[in-house]
Scaffold this active site. Structure first.
Site, PDB file in Angstrom:
ATOM      1  N   HIS A 193       0.810  -1.225   0.000  1.00 48.47           N
ATOM      2  CA  HIS A 193       0.000   0.000   0.000  1.00 48.47           C
ATOM      3  C   HIS A 193       0.843   1.274   0.000  1.00 48.47           C
ATOM      4  O   HIS A 193       0.754   2.078   0.924  1.00 48.47           O
ATOM      5  CB  HIS A 193      -0.925   0.009   1.234  1.00 48.47           C
ATOM      6  CG  HIS A 193      -1.774  -1.213   1.370  1.00 48.47           C
ATOM      7  ND1 HIS A 193      -2.199  -1.713   2.589  1.00 48.47           N
ATOM      8  CD2 HIS A 193      -2.290  -2.044   0.435  1.00 48.47           C
ATOM      9  CE1 HIS A 193      -2.931  -2.788   2.395  1.00 48.47           C
ATOM     10  NE2 HIS A 193      -2.990  -3.026   1.098  1.00 48.47           N
TER      11      HIS A 193
HETATM   12  C1  FAD Z   1      -0.755  -7.987  -3.840  1.00 48.94           C
HETATM   13  C2  FAD Z   1      -1.548  -6.752  -3.487  1.00 48.94           C
HETATM   14  C3  FAD Z   1      -2.704  -6.876  -2.749  1.00 48.94           C
HETATM   15  C4  FAD Z   1      -3.444  -5.742  -2.412  1.00 48.94           C
HETATM   16  N1  FAD Z   1      -4.613  -5.902  -1.745  1.00 48.94           N
HETATM   17  C5  FAD Z   1      -5.390  -4.829  -1.495  1.00 48.94           C
HETATM   18  C6  FAD Z   1      -6.658  -4.992  -0.889  1.00 48.94           C
HETATM   19  O1  FAD Z   1      -7.086  -6.106  -0.605  1.00 48.94           O
HETATM   20  N2  FAD Z   1      -7.392  -3.880  -0.641  1.00 48.94           N
HETATM   21  C7  FAD Z   1      -6.932  -2.629  -0.933  1.00 48.94           C
HETATM   22  O2  FAD Z   1      -7.623  -1.662  -0.608  1.00 48.94           O
HETATM   23  N3  FAD Z   1      -5.748  -2.455  -1.541  1.00 48.94           N
HETATM   24  C8  FAD Z   1      -4.982  -3.517  -1.850  1.00 48.94           C
HETATM   25  N4  FAD Z   1      -3.803  -3.353  -2.510  1.00 48.94           N
HETATM   26  C9  FAD Z   1      -3.410  -1.984  -2.893  1.00 48.94           C
HETATM   27  C10 FAD Z   1      -4.275  -1.383  -4.004  1.00 48.94           C
HETATM   28  O3  FAD Z   1      -4.490  -2.302  -5.035  1.00 48.94           O
HETATM   29  C11 FAD Z   1      -3.571  -0.116  -4.480  1.00 48.94           C
HETATM   30  O4  FAD Z   1      -3.459   0.762  -3.376  1.00 48.94           O
HETATM   31  C12 FAD Z   1      -4.314   0.608  -5.585  1.00 48.94           C
HETATM   32  O5  FAD Z   1      -4.559  -0.214  -6.689  1.00 48.94           O
HETATM   33  C13 FAD Z   1      -3.490   1.832  -6.005  1.00 48.94           C
HETATM   34  O6  FAD Z   1      -4.209   2.549  -6.969  1.00 48.94           O
HETATM   35  P1  FAD Z   1      -3.470   3.593  -7.894  1.00 48.94           P
HETATM   36  O7  FAD Z   1      -4.479   4.159  -8.816  1.00 48.94           O
HETATM   37  O8  FAD Z   1      -2.692   4.504  -7.044  1.00 48.94           O
HETATM   38  O9  FAD Z   1      -2.367   2.767  -8.713  1.00 48.94           O
HETATM   39  P2  FAD Z   1      -2.485   1.442  -9.573  1.00 48.94           P
HETATM   40  O10 FAD Z   1      -3.720   0.691  -9.238  1.00 48.94           O
HETATM   41  O11 FAD Z   1      -1.187   0.746  -9.447  1.00 48.94           O
HETATM   42  O12 FAD Z   1      -2.667   1.983 -11.080  1.00 48.94           O
HETATM   43  C14 FAD Z   1      -1.669   2.697 -11.742  1.00 48.94           C
HETATM   44  C15 FAD Z   1      -1.751   2.372 -13.231  1.00 48.94           C
HETATM   45  O13 FAD Z   1      -0.989   3.329 -13.960  1.00 48.94           O
HETATM   46  C16 FAD Z   1      -0.283   2.692 -14.987  1.00 48.94           C
HETATM   47  N5  FAD Z   1       0.874   3.513 -15.309  1.00 48.94           N
HETATM   48  C17 FAD Z   1       1.960   3.757 -14.530  1.00 48.94           C
HETATM   49  N6  FAD Z   1       2.798   4.606 -15.160  1.00 48.94           N
HETATM   50  C18 FAD Z   1       2.218   4.906 -16.337  1.00 48.94           C
HETATM   51  C19 FAD Z   1       2.614   5.749 -17.431  1.00 48.94           C
HETATM   52  N7  FAD Z   1       3.736   6.465 -17.392  1.00 48.94           N
HETATM   53  N8  FAD Z   1       1.803   5.808 -18.515  1.00 48.94           N
HETATM   54  C20 FAD Z   1       0.649   5.093 -18.549  1.00 48.94           C
HETATM   55  N9  FAD Z   1       0.240   4.292 -17.549  1.00 48.94           N
HETATM   56  C21 FAD Z   1       1.018   4.206 -16.455  1.00 48.94           C
HETATM   57  C22 FAD Z   1       0.078   1.347 -14.387  1.00 48.94           C
HETATM   58  O14 FAD Z   1       0.348   0.394 -15.410  1.00 48.94           O
HETATM   59  C23 FAD Z   1      -1.170   1.012 -13.588  1.00 48.94           C
HETATM   60  O15 FAD Z   1      -2.092   0.288 -14.357  1.00 48.94           O
HETATM   61  C24 FAD Z   1      -3.016  -4.456  -2.835  1.00 48.94           C
HETATM   62  C25 FAD Z   1      -1.842  -4.331  -3.569  1.00 48.94           C
HETATM   63  C26 FAD Z   1      -1.105  -5.458  -3.896  1.00 48.94           C
HETATM   64  C27 FAD Z   1       0.160  -5.310  -4.687  1.00 48.94           C
END
Ligand code: FAD
Ligand code: SF4
Lengths: 112, 480
Positions: B413
């Site tokens: 996270h």
């Molecule tokens: C194994 C695991 C289990 C988890 N379990 C939970 C859970 O049960 N409950 C919970 O609340 N949270 C959980 N989390 C955490 C949660 O999934 C994340 O906090 C959340 O998905 C983060 O959202 P985000 O939008 O910040 O980033 P992300 O979901 O990581 O999305 C970012 C996206 O941006 C894309 N990207 C990055 N750079 C670029 C670029 N330059 N150009 C274009 N695209 C790009 C990436 O490919 C990705 O698809 C877990 C995480 C992991 C790893």
């Protein structure tokens, strides 16, 4: 992966997991093939570093936790090894597919 | 080079980007999403962690922190981002955390009352429901039995799944399509509302001119838009903003990662830890002190990495893996980390605080007591210098001073590297998630979360993105 790298990986993995009946020797599993796939998906620098470490370090690397974890993941991810321990991935996929077919999960697959 | 014109360009399609895209598209804006990963079809998921890690995780899951101790920090890369590989656990931002954000970061409008309809809307969209006991699996049954025997507070978790059959591999792609990740829900709804999702598009730069955003430039495609929402995730958003010329003292700093670790307990009965929902139960007895206990389990190859020892000892432990329960401890950390880009990749600096190492000790002590109350023969705790615990004796853990380097942890996270707040010296975006001083440039992902919420963050991120989109679309929440 070249033959020498494969042998080095198998020797290192053997040192880490110490296979003995009922578990098969590393050479009888697909650990090396799967490790090659992981290497291919790894960032370039990691890939080069892992290859060099395996060739130079051999079984001594068993003391390094992250490398040990890679060996454990790739050996215990072999289908026959997992089945021996009670996990059948094909059965899990079949059960999931049957549930999806019944329409229980509503998420559609892939690109809309 | 393809050239597109849109009202809004969203970069990334994870927990932040996908809800932003869907809400903006439903409000009638022309939306283009640029996502580095690809759409993933659950019918191709194999329930084999070894294989799926290489496919669904960024850098084959090999991202780690530099510091004491080194900590693996896996991220997903796909339409849906990390939600494709997450455990599906859903928590609203706790009220005490919102109160802190109001008091310390000036985020006056983030009240439980104001956010309640946003949480409702998110939870409706992703099908949040409590895990039923019959799907919770043997692992949860062990911990529940122990927690109840000790009178310790715990419950089944809320999750975003519809039609879950308990196949136990949520973190490696749900093969039944039950998990309602962003690629299966919000991203599809965005497309239905007219958004275009361009995959395989890594954004290099956002062009800012005269204090306003102009366009996003990715491999093979440029999108001109007066509104750009950066949602590349906590570890990648700072690099992208820096490459785009954004200078802020808070950018890339204040990283929290919610470090996690897991203990294993050898039982007399078969637990079959891969059957049932892997993260289905929690113990929040110590939540006020920033310590949460949550389920973590998986197939043998995943268990092998978490099983201590090597050689004959490791093999003997693996031969007992069917009878081995495992459960996690997560610690709500202070903002001690940072991220910057080196050779095009994120370099994450993070040192575990001694106070958080002590929290792990306390969390494991409670967990060991729970395991023993449930009948465990032996409990293995991944803290250096702590021997296997037997005969219900937790004193080796109770009497020990645990230092950061003794802790073996992972983290799932990461948050806070472009945090929101009213003071531009201490934050990167305002409460509207617009980058201070740059018109039309917004951030909506984990990086804006100002402090560790102490619970799994996906619903917090989705809610903040939804709220931002509605404000940008000019008003109230449309009816669901
Ligand atoms: C194994 C695991 C289990 C988890 N379990 C939970 C859970 O049960 N409950 C919970 O609340 N949270 C959980 N989390 C955490 C949660 O999934 C994340 O906090 C959340 O998905 C983060 O959202 P985000 O939008 O910040 O980033 P992300 O979901 O990581 O999305 C970012 C996206 O941006 C894309 N990207 C990055 N750079 C670029 C670029 N330059 N150009 C274009 N695209 C790009 C990436 O490919 C990705 O698809 C877990 C995480 C992991 C790893
Ligand atoms: S337990 Fe299995 S079916 Fe349920 S959400 Fe996780 S992977 Fe999907």
């Amino acid at each position: 992966m070249r033959a020498r790298e494969r042998r080095a990986f198998e020797a290192f993995t053997t040192a880490v997991v110490a296979p003995a009946p009922p578990l098969p020797p590393v050479e009888q599993t697909d650990a090396a093939r799967a490790f090659a796939a992981t290497l291919a998906a790894s960032p370039r620098l990691h890939r080069a570093g892992l290859r060099a470490l395996l060739l130079l370090g051999g079984a001594r690397l068993a003391a390094v936790k992250p490398l040990r974890a890679l060996a454990q993941l790739h050996y215990y991810g072999d289908d026959a090894v997992m089945r021996r321990l009670g996990y059948d991935a094909d059965e899990v996929v079949a059960r999931a597919a049957a549930a999806a077919h019944r329409g229980e999960g509503v998420a559609a697959g892939g690109r809309p | 080079m393809r050239r597109l014109v849109a009202d809004a360009c969203v970069i990334g399609s994870g927990a932040g980007g996908a809800p932003a895209a869907k809400e903006l598209a439903e409000a009638g804006l022309r939306v283009v999403v640029l996502e580095e990963g690809e759409w993933q079809d659950h019918r191709t998921f194999t329930a084999r962690p070894r294989e799926m890690t290489a496919r669904l995780y960024r850098d084959a899951g090999q991202l780690a922190t530099v510091g004491t101790p080194p900590i693996m920090l896996p991220l997903g890369r796909a339409v849906g981002g990390t939600t494709v590989v997450n455990s599906g656990t859903c928590f609203r931002t706790p009220d005490r955390v919102l109160a802190r954000w109001r008091a310390e970061h000036g985020l006056e409008d983030l009240t439980p009352q104001a956010l309640a309809p946003v949480f409702d809307r998110v939870e409706d969209t992703i099908g949040v429901a409590r895990v039923p006991a019959d799907l919770a699996g043997g692992n949860a049954a062990v911990v529940r039995r122990g927690a109840e025997a000790l009178g310790v507070s715990g419950d089944f978790l809320l999750r975003n799944a519809r039609g879950c059959v308990g196949s136990g591999v949520c973190a490696f792609g749900c093969p039944s399509g039950a998990k309602q990740h962003m690629g299966a829900t919000y991203a599809r709804l965005a497309v239905e509302a007219g958004a275009e999702v361009v995959t395989g598009a890594r954004v290099r730069e956002v062009v800012v001119e005269r204090g306003a955003v102009r366009e996003a430039v990715a491999d093979g495609v440029r999108v001109r838009a007066p509104l750009v929402v950066v949602a590349a995730g906590t570890l990648l958003t700072p690099g992208l903003l820096r490459r785009s010329g954004i200078r802020s003292p808070a950018l890339g700093r204040n990283l929290t990662i919610h470090p996690a670790s897991a203990a294993r307990a050898v039982m007399d009965e078969d637990v079959d830890p891969w059957r049932g929902v892997p993260q289905s139960y929690y113990v929040d007895e110590l939540a006020e002190d920033g310590i949460m206990l949550e389920g973590i389990a998986g197939p043998p190859d995943q268990a092998a990495m978490a099983t201590p020892g090597r050689g004959d000892l490791h093999r003997e432990r693996m031969l007992a893996v069917r009878r081995t329960a495992s459960f996690g401890v997560m610690v709500s950390d202070g903002a001690t980390g940072s991220v910057r880009e080196v050779l095009g990749r994120p370099l994450v600096r993070y040192d575990l605080h001694p106070r958080d190492a002590e929290r792990f000790r306390r969390g494991f002590e409670l967990l060991a007591r729970i395991f023993f109350a449930a009948g465990a023969r032996e409990v293995l705790v991944p803290l250096g210098g702590v021997p296997p615990l037997r005969d219900g004796d937790t004193s080796p853990l109770r009497d020990r001073v645990v230092r950061p380097r003794d802790v073996q942890a992972m983290a799932f996270h990461p948050l806070g590297t472009a945090r929101m707040g009213t003071d531009p010296a201490r934050s990167v975006v305002g409460s509207d998630l617009q980058v201070h001083g740059v018109r039309g440039l917004h951030v909506a992902d984990g990086s804006v979360v100002p402090t560790s919420p102490g619970v799994n963050p996906q619903v917090t991120i989705m809610a903040l993105a939804t709220r931002m989109a509605h404000a940008l679309a000019g008003g109230r929440l449309a009816t669901a």
